[in-house]
Design a protein around this motif. Sequence first.
Motif, short mmCIF file in Angstrom:
data_model
loop_
_atom_site.label_atom_id
_atom_site.label_comp_id
_atom_site.label_asym_id
_atom_site.label_seq_id
_atom_site.Cartn_x
_atom_site.Cartn_y
_atom_site.Cartn_z
N ILE A 7 0.91 -1.03 -0.14
CA ILE A 7 -0.20 -0.12 -0.08
C ILE A 7 1.06 1.26 0.11
CG2 ILE A 7 -1.68 1.30 1.18
CD1 ILE A 7 -3.01 -1.40 2.33
N THR A 13 -4.44 1.37 -2.23
CA THR A 13 -4.20 -0.14 -1.67
C THR A 13 -4.12 -0.67 -2.95
OG1 THR A 13 -6.57 -0.76 -2.04
CG2 THR A 13 -5.97 0.18 0.15
N GLY A 25 -7.05 -3.84 4.19
CA GLY A 25 -6.04 -3.00 4.50
C GLY A 25 -6.18 -1.68 5.31
N VAL A 49 -3.82 1.36 8.69
CA VAL A 49 -3.19 0.71 7.44
C VAL A 49 -2.37 -0.29 7.63
CG1 VAL A 49 -2.16 1.22 4.94
CG2 VAL A 49 -3.64 3.13 6.23
N SER A 68 -0.42 -3.93 5.61
CA SER A 68 -0.09 -4.79 4.59
C SER A 68 1.10 -5.48 4.67
CB SER A 68 -0.19 -3.86 3.22
OG SER A 68 0.22 -4.54 2.19
#
Length: 307
Positions: free
Chosen positions: A9, A64, A210, A228, A230
């Motif tokens: 991301i 994303t 995410g 966030v 990832s």
Amino acid sequence: MRSWAVGDIRITQVLEMPVEVGVLDGLIAEATPEVVQGIGWLHPDYATAGGQTIWSLHSYVVDTGSAVVVVDTGCGNGKSAPLIPAWGKLDNPFLERLAEAGYTREQVDVVLCTHMHLDHVGWNTVDEGGRWVPTFPNARYVYVADEFAYHRGIAEEADISEDLAGAVVYEGANPDIHNQTRLVFAESIQPVVDAGLLDLVPADSVVTEGVRYVSTPGHTKSHHSVVVESLGERAFITGDFIHHPVQIAEPTWSSHGDFDRAQSAARRVEFVESAADTDLLVLGTHFAGSSAGRVVRDGGGYRFAPA
């Protein structure tokens, strides 16, 4: 304009404008120039040599790969801001900067707001022919239901039992924060409702893969920050849960504008302790200079280390 990778991301900061030095003096009462000068790492990004705090107004675009998410939309152009007159009737090239970052208005899929104050929802709408319309016509505007309901109640002049007690009043400003809330709702929120673009979600909801809301109450009754995640990496977009990096050095210091200063302070202490010396990337919604970094232990306290 800066970008950071969080796994797969990408998060990009899009500037609305730097805050004129002095406009927010006194917002954090304990952060006097003398005290701020004693916190050496705040200079030069976050404080002047004379100890005045430095602030910024900006948004974050979270890409994303499958969704483009805008987190907090600043003050907007042409809006009414009697509470902070310097932020009213602006004419900033925010959308041009968004395009420079690689995103058109039509490409935005989701708009989030950490809370519904004037400097976090302004670019939700733009003036087209004297009428406020959604800025991002293809986006869903995803709000936490409790935050929306409280501010809608004020806008509809319902009987609100809990007032925003102690909200800071700036020189020359209209002290009626409820009047400001009604203006914000009319100009920046209601047009989104009327267009059918509003989605209300519970506290701590996953918004898209995410990206999720996380409850950080205190600044407003139902304030939420944004996490966030990832590939095992994480980032945290503060909203006004952490107004300024000085609150990392001194997490018990609250803003005059906080709905519940004791609650916001307690949650900040917990957050700073848990985030210290980890890989969590913290992105300040009002942090000037390098607005992203990590919390690190500094002797018996903490500091913000820019990324």
